[in-house]
Design a protein around this motif. Structure first.
Motif, PDB file in Angstrom:
ATOM      1  N   MET A   1     124.762  52.004 102.538  1.00 13.29           N
ATOM      2  CA  MET A   1     123.670  52.080 101.593  1.00 13.29           C
ATOM      3  C   MET A   1     122.382  51.641 102.300  1.00 13.29           C
ATOM      4  O   MET A   1     122.362  50.650 103.004  1.00 13.29           O
ATOM      5  CB  MET A   1     123.967  51.171 100.402  1.00 13.29           C
ATOM      6  CG  MET A   1     122.952  51.280  99.302  1.00 13.29           C
ATOM      7  SD  MET A   1     123.531  50.578  97.757  1.00 13.29           S
ATOM      8  CE  MET A   1     122.854  48.951  97.877  1.00 13.29           C
ATOM      9  N   ALA A   2     121.318  52.382 102.064  1.00 14.64           N
ATOM     10  CA  ALA A   2     120.031  52.082 102.700  1.00 14.64           C
ATOM     11  C   ALA A   2     119.324  50.957 101.947  1.00 14.64           C
ATOM     12  O   ALA A   2     119.461  50.832 100.726  1.00 14.64           O
ATOM     13  CB  ALA A   2     119.162  53.325 102.713  1.00 14.64           C
ATOM     14  N   PRO A   3     118.546  50.147 102.643  1.00 17.98           N
ATOM     15  CA  PRO A   3     117.819  49.069 101.960  1.00 17.98           C
ATOM     16  C   PRO A   3     116.711  49.646 101.094  1.00 17.98           C
ATOM     17  O   PRO A   3     116.191  50.730 101.371  1.00 17.98           O
ATOM     18  CB  PRO A   3     117.233  48.256 103.119  1.00 17.98           C
ATOM     19  CG  PRO A   3     117.176  49.202 104.260  1.00 17.98           C
ATOM     20  CD  PRO A   3     118.315  50.144 104.080  1.00 17.98           C
ATOM     21  N   PRO A   4     116.328  48.946 100.014  1.00 18.11           N
ATOM     22  CA  PRO A   4     115.229  49.428  99.172  1.00 18.11           C
ATOM     23  C   PRO A   4     113.917  49.405  99.951  1.00 18.11           C
ATOM     24  O   PRO A   4     113.658  48.487 100.722  1.00 18.11           O
ATOM     25  CB  PRO A   4     115.214  48.442  98.002  1.00 18.11           C
ATOM     26  CG  PRO A   4     115.926  47.237  98.487  1.00 18.11           C
ATOM     27  CD  PRO A   4     116.883  47.686  99.548  1.00 18.11           C
ATOM     28  N   VAL A   5     113.107  50.414  99.746  1.00 16.88           N
ATOM     29  CA  VAL A   5     111.837  50.540 100.458  1.00 16.88           C
ATOM     30  C   VAL A   5     110.709  50.080  99.534  1.00 16.88           C
ATOM     31  O   VAL A   5     110.628  50.498  98.387  1.00 16.88           O
ATOM     32  CB  VAL A   5     111.606  52.005 100.899  1.00 16.88           C
ATOM     33  CG1 VAL A   5     110.260  52.159 101.581  1.00 16.88           C
ATOM     34  CG2 VAL A   5     112.724  52.453 101.827  1.00 16.88           C
ATOM     35  N   PHE A   6     109.848  49.221 100.055  1.00 20.29           N
ATOM     36  CA  PHE A   6     108.713  48.717  99.280  1.00 20.29           C
ATOM     37  C   PHE A   6     107.551  49.683  99.420  1.00 20.29           C
ATOM     38  O   PHE A   6     107.110  49.991 100.515  1.00 20.29           O
ATOM     39  CB  PHE A   6     108.310  47.324  99.769  1.00 20.29           C
ATOM     40  CG  PHE A   6     107.167  46.731  99.003  1.00 20.29           C
ATOM     41  CD1 PHE A   6     107.239  46.568  97.635  1.00 20.29           C
ATOM     42  CD2 PHE A   6     106.016  46.347  99.649  1.00 20.29           C
ATOM     43  CE1 PHE A   6     106.197  46.020  96.931  1.00 20.29           C
ATOM     44  CE2 PHE A   6     104.963  45.793  98.959  1.00 20.29           C
ATOM     45  CZ  PHE A   6     105.058  45.629  97.589  1.00 20.29           C
ATOM     46  N   ASP A   7     107.054  50.199  98.277  1.00 19.36           N
ATOM     47  CA  ASP A   7     105.972  51.182  98.297  1.00 19.36           C
ATOM     48  C   ASP A   7     104.612  50.589  97.946  1.00 19.36           C
ATOM     49  O   ASP A   7     103.649  51.311  97.728  1.00 19.36           O
ATOM     50  CB  ASP A   7     106.282  52.339  97.361  1.00 19.36           C
ATOM     51  CG  ASP A   7     106.435  51.909  95.913  1.00 19.36           C
ATOM     52  OD1 ASP A   7     106.257  50.706  95.606  1.00 19.36           O
ATOM     53  OD2 ASP A   7     106.729  52.778  95.076  1.00 19.36           O
ATOM     54  N   GLY A   8     104.516  49.278  97.887  1.00 22.27           N
ATOM     55  CA  GLY A   8     103.240  48.635  97.585  1.00 22.27           C
ATOM     56  C   GLY A   8     103.049  48.338  96.111  1.00 22.27           C
ATOM     57  O   GLY A   8     102.053  47.747  95.719  1.00 22.27           O
ATOM     58  N   ALA A  19     116.856  41.247  97.797  1.00 20.59           N
ATOM     59  CA  ALA A  19     117.715  40.062  97.867  1.00 20.59           C
ATOM     60  C   ALA A  19     119.175  40.458  97.636  1.00 20.59           C
ATOM     61  O   ALA A  19     120.075  39.984  98.343  1.00 20.59           O
ATOM     62  CB  ALA A  19     117.268  39.018  96.851  1.00 20.59           C
ATOM     63  N   ALA A  20     119.416  41.340  96.653  1.00 20.37           N
ATOM     64  CA  ALA A  20     120.788  41.797  96.381  1.00 20.37           C
ATOM     65  C   ALA A  20     121.337  42.580  97.573  1.00 20.37           C
ATOM     66  O   ALA A  20     122.506  42.418  97.952  1.00 20.37           O
ATOM     67  CB  ALA A  20     120.816  42.658  95.126  1.00 20.37           C
ATOM     68  N   TYR A  21     120.498  43.407  98.161  1.00 17.73           N
ATOM     69  CA  TYR A  21     120.922  44.182  99.337  1.00 17.73           C
ATOM     70  C   TYR A  21     121.282  43.248 100.494  1.00 17.73           C
ATOM     71  O   TYR A  21     122.323  43.406 101.132  1.00 17.73           O
ATOM     72  CB  TYR A  21     119.816  45.147  99.762  1.00 17.73           C
ATOM     73  CG  TYR A  21     120.122  45.867 101.047  1.00 17.73           C
ATOM     74  CD1 TYR A  21     120.945  46.980 101.053  1.00 17.73           C
ATOM     75  CD2 TYR A  21     119.597  45.426 102.260  1.00 17.73           C
ATOM     76  CE1 TYR A  21     121.255  47.639 102.236  1.00 17.73           C
ATOM     77  CE2 TYR A  21     119.887  46.080 103.449  1.00 17.73           C
ATOM     78  CZ  TYR A  21     120.719  47.191 103.428  1.00 17.73           C
ATOM     79  OH  TYR A  21     121.010  47.826 104.597  1.00 17.73           O
ATOM     80  N   MET A  22     120.416  42.268 100.748  1.00 17.80           N
ATOM     81  CA  MET A  22     120.660  41.335 101.854  1.00 17.80           C
ATOM     82  C   MET A  22     121.926  40.511 101.611  1.00 17.80           C
ATOM     83  O   MET A  22     122.689  40.248 102.535  1.00 17.80           O
ATOM     84  CB  MET A  22     119.449  40.428 102.063  1.00 17.80           C
ATOM     85  CG  MET A  22     118.254  41.163 102.634  1.00 17.80           C
ATOM     86  SD  MET A  22     116.804  40.119 102.786  1.00 17.80           S
ATOM     87  CE  MET A  22     117.307  39.065 104.146  1.00 17.80           C
ATOM     88  N   ASP A  26     125.536  40.376 103.845  1.00 15.51           N
ATOM     89  CA  ASP A  26     125.680  39.050 104.458  1.00 15.51           C
ATOM     90  C   ASP A  26     124.494  38.697 105.351  1.00 15.51           C
ATOM     91  O   ASP A  26     124.646  38.111 106.420  1.00 15.51           O
ATOM     92  CB  ASP A  26     126.988  38.943 105.249  1.00 15.51           C
ATOM     93  CG  ASP A  26     128.199  38.946 104.338  1.00 15.51           C
ATOM     94  OD1 ASP A  26     128.085  38.433 103.205  1.00 15.51           O
ATOM     95  OD2 ASP A  26     129.251  39.452 104.757  1.00 15.51           O
ATOM     96  N   LEU A  27     123.298  39.070 104.927  1.00 18.47           N
ATOM     97  CA  LEU A  27     122.080  38.759 105.677  1.00 18.47           C
ATOM     98  C   LEU A  27     121.243  37.684 104.996  1.00 18.47           C
ATOM     99  O   LEU A  27     120.253  37.233 105.550  1.00 18.47           O
ATOM    100  CB  LEU A  27     121.228  40.028 105.854  1.00 18.47           C
ATOM    101  CG  LEU A  27     121.868  41.157 106.642  1.00 18.47           C
ATOM    102  CD1 LEU A  27     121.009  42.398 106.567  1.00 18.47           C
ATOM    103  CD2 LEU A  27     122.081  40.725 108.084  1.00 18.47           C
TER     104      LEU A  27
END
Length: 138
Positions: A1-8, A19-22, A26-27
């Motif tokens: 699964m790709a990390p969410p991208v911040f669009d500003g 945070a959920a992705y990390m 385990d990051l």
């Protein structure tokens, strides 16, 4: 699964997703322990410089998270937009409901919850007359 991208836009929702992705990868431990940021490579690009600056100064969070008063004004704007929505006769109920849910999700991301009953009430009272029989039967 790709990390969410911040669009500003909508920093709070992105931060929760990230945070959920990390955590899932385990990051999160690296963030919690505040590991050292790697130095810039030779001949860095402008994006690498901006990213490095934000990481080392913590400006990403302060830039997009906003002051409590600003978030309060954003919530009021979304609530006003929610109340002003009317269904266009050329659109489907699903398109109208999706537009309302989008506004509701934005207010929820800022910490204000609109109850499901209020959303259904808004949909039912703002539908065109051609749906009156359907609403009455419900």
């Amino acid at each position: 699964m790709a990390p969410p991208v911040f669009d500003g836009e909508n920093y709070q929702a992105w931060a929760v997703k990230m945070a959920a992705y990390m955590e899932g990868c385990d990051l999160w431990e690296a963030k919690e322990n505040d590991y050292e940021v790697a130095p810039l490579p030779e001949n860095p690009t402008m994006n690498q410089i901006k990213y490095h600056k934000e990481r080392t100064t913590g400006k990403a969070k302060s830039k997009y998270e906003g002051h409590e008063k600003v978030r309060g004004m954003e919530v009021l704007n979304f609530l006003r937009e929610f109340e002003r929505q009317q269904m266009d006769e050329t659109k489907t109920i699903k398109e109208y409901a999706d537009r309302l849910i989008d506004i509701v999700n934005k207010t929820r991301a800022l910490g204000t919850d609109l109850k499901g009953e209020r959303i259904m009430q808004k949909i039912s009272i703002s539908l065109p007359e051609k749906f009156e029989a359907t609403i009455a039967s419900l």
